[in-house]
Scaffold this motif. Structure first.
Motif, mmCIF file in Angstrom:
data_model
loop_
_atom_site.group_PDB
_atom_site.id
_atom_site.type_symbol
_atom_site.label_atom_id
_atom_site.label_comp_id
_atom_site.label_asym_id
_atom_site.label_seq_id
_atom_site.Cartn_x
_atom_site.Cartn_y
_atom_site.Cartn_z
ATOM 1 N N ILE A 63 0.858 -1.183 0.000
ATOM 2 C CA ILE A 63 0.000 0.000 0.000
ATOM 3 C C ILE A 63 0.894 1.233 0.000
ATOM 4 N N THR A 106 -1.420 5.831 2.587
ATOM 5 C CA THR A 106 -2.481 4.928 3.039
ATOM 6 C C THR A 106 -2.069 4.245 4.337
ATOM 7 N N SER A 156 -5.815 0.166 -3.315
ATOM 8 C CA SER A 156 -5.671 0.974 -2.098
ATOM 9 C C SER A 156 -6.660 2.129 -2.021
ATOM 10 N N HIS A 179 -9.924 0.701 -0.955
ATOM 11 C CA HIS A 179 -9.869 -0.106 0.272
ATOM 12 C C HIS A 179 -10.494 -1.480 0.027
ATOM 13 N N TRP A 190 -11.359 -2.441 5.247
ATOM 14 C CA TRP A 190 -11.099 -2.970 3.912
ATOM 15 C C TRP A 190 -12.062 -4.102 3.588
#
Length: 164
Positions: free
Chosen positions: A44, A48, A75, A78, A130
């Motif tokens: 990531i 982030t 990313s 998510h 996520w």
């Protein structure tokens, strides 16, 4: 009866990859051709990572990567995709349920532990905000069906939402 020696079996097993497998490469090619951009193996961007750690100071992100090191990472969205081998991750399909005869207790424990770790990873990712999708190796036969599932999960590829 198994005609393979322990050394031959060991050599065979050592050739099995943990990343960049044929199923992963297949899914990545589909996604890229459809216009999606992504990161690999849990990577990531630093920004982030910093945001996650700000919101979840107790998060355990070894090497600055997401829990479980998802195969494909979006990313900005998510969202992550895992491409799991049926045998290794103990899928409910025939390939996943085929149990080796040799050293059966070892394999049962190993595969059961992998399934448990997979479940904990999904929970850990959810707690970090996520979404996860699991694609099983046995489900990758029809590229159109796979791409339809992926686009249903990911949404449109317009420039404002595609993660690079």
């Amino acid at each position: 009866m198994d005609s393979m020696s322990a050394q031959q079996r060991s050599q065979l097993m050592s050739k099995i990859r943990g990343k960049n497998t044929k199923p992963e490469l297949f899914v990545r090619r589909l996604l890229h051709a459809a216009g999606y951009r992504f990161r690999l193996q849990g990577s990531i961007p630093r920004s982030t990572l910093e945001n996650i750690l700000k919101e979840h100071p107790d998060a355990h992100l070894p090497g600055g990567k997401l829990p479980g090191r998802p195969d494909i990472v979006f990313s900005a969205r998510h969202q992550v995709v895992f491409v799991n081998g049926c045998f290794w991750h103990l899928h409910d399909c025939p390939d996943g349920q085929h149990a080796p005869q040799t050293n059966a207790e070892f394999w049962e424990a190993k595969r059961t532990a992998t399934r448990g770790r997979d479940q904990r990873t999904i929970v850990a990712l959810r707690e970090l905000g996520w979404e996860s999708m699991v694609l099983w190796e046995c489900e990758l036969g029809d590229p159109k069906v796979v791409l339809d599932r992926l686009t249903g999960f990911l949404g449109p590829t317009d420039g404002s939402t595609v993660a690079v």
